[in-house]
Design a protein around this motif. Sequence first.
Motif, PDB file in Angstrom:
ATOM      1  N   VAL A   1      38.624  50.513  42.785  1.00 18.14           N
ATOM      2  CA  VAL A   1      37.475  50.363  41.883  1.00 18.14           C
ATOM      3  C   VAL A   1      37.762  51.284  40.698  1.00 18.14           C
TER       4      VAL A   1
ATOM      5  N   THR B 148      39.768  43.677  50.009  1.00 20.74           N
ATOM      6  CA  THR B 148      39.292  44.779  50.830  1.00 20.74           C
ATOM      7  C   THR B 148      39.410  46.073  50.019  1.00 20.74           C
ATOM      8  N   ALA B 149      38.740  47.108  50.488  1.00 13.73           N
ATOM      9  CA  ALA B 149      38.843  48.433  49.868  1.00 13.73           C
ATOM     10  C   ALA B 149      38.460  49.472  50.911  1.00 13.73           C
TER      11      ALA B 149
ATOM     12  N   LYS C 110      36.849  53.097  52.323  1.00 13.99           N
ATOM     13  CA  LYS C 110      35.515  53.676  52.179  1.00 13.99           C
ATOM     14  C   LYS C 110      35.404  54.525  50.918  1.00 13.99           C
TER      15      LYS C 110
ATOM     16  N   GLU D 188      36.814  54.118  48.033  1.00 13.91           N
ATOM     17  CA  GLU D 188      36.622  53.242  46.869  1.00 13.91           C
ATOM     18  C   GLU D 188      35.219  52.637  46.889  1.00 13.91           C
ATOM     19  N   GLN D 189      34.745  52.232  48.048  1.00 15.62           N
ATOM     20  CA  GLN D 189      33.404  51.653  48.158  1.00 15.62           C
ATOM     21  C   GLN D 189      32.333  52.680  47.797  1.00 15.62           C
ATOM     22  N   ASP D 190      32.543  53.924  48.197  1.00 13.45           N
ATOM     23  CA  ASP D 190      31.572  54.976  47.909  1.00 13.45           C
ATOM     24  C   ASP D 190      31.373  55.206  46.417  1.00 13.45           C
TER      25      ASP D 190
ATOM     26  N   LEU E 203      30.825  53.083  44.262  1.00 12.18           N
ATOM     27  CA  LEU E 203      29.844  52.122  43.761  1.00 12.18           C
ATOM     28  C   LEU E 203      28.403  52.459  44.140  1.00 12.18           C
ATOM     29  N   LYS E 204      28.207  53.299  45.129  1.00 13.72           N
ATOM     30  CA  LYS E 204      26.866  53.545  45.672  1.00 13.72           C
ATOM     31  C   LYS E 204      25.810  53.915  44.628  1.00 13.72           C
TER      32      LYS E 204
ATOM     33  N   MET F 234      26.931  45.586  48.190  1.00 11.98           N
ATOM     34  CA  MET F 234      28.348  45.377  47.899  1.00 11.98           C
ATOM     35  C   MET F 234      29.026  44.745  49.099  1.00 11.98           C
ATOM     36  N   THR F 235      29.960  43.862  48.825  1.00 11.68           N
ATOM     37  CA  THR F 235      30.797  43.315  49.889  1.00 11.68           C
ATOM     38  C   THR F 235      32.241  43.319  49.414  1.00 11.68           C
ATOM     39  N   PHE F 236      33.119  43.637  50.331  1.00 13.63           N
ATOM     40  CA  PHE F 236      34.558  43.611  50.091  1.00 13.63           C
ATOM     41  C   PHE F 236      35.181  42.760  51.175  1.00 13.63           C
TER      42      PHE F 236
END
Length: 84
Positions: free
Chosen positions: A16, A41-42, A44, A46-48, A50-51, A57-59
């Motif tokens: 991200v 996929t990504a 955790k 990278e997902q964090d 976006l929070k 969010m979906t990966f």
Amino acid sequence: MTRIAIFASYDKNGIVHDYVLNYLRYLKNIADKIIFIADNTADKQEQDKLKPYVDVMTFAPHGEYDFGSYKRGYVIAQAKGWLD
């Protein structure tokens, strides 16, 4: 009226990038809800990133390009009652 933005994303390495975060930061000013759908996929970490900016969010690889992401985002918004 609720303004919903569906953000379609793809990065082959599951990153991200800062420019995506910057875009979402400004989008948050005009959208009540942001749904982020990635066709990859990504991890955790990278997902964090976006929070602070997104409500959902979906990966997950789906191979349907941006239109597939928009479709998934629409289904999520509908299921949450945001389109009522």
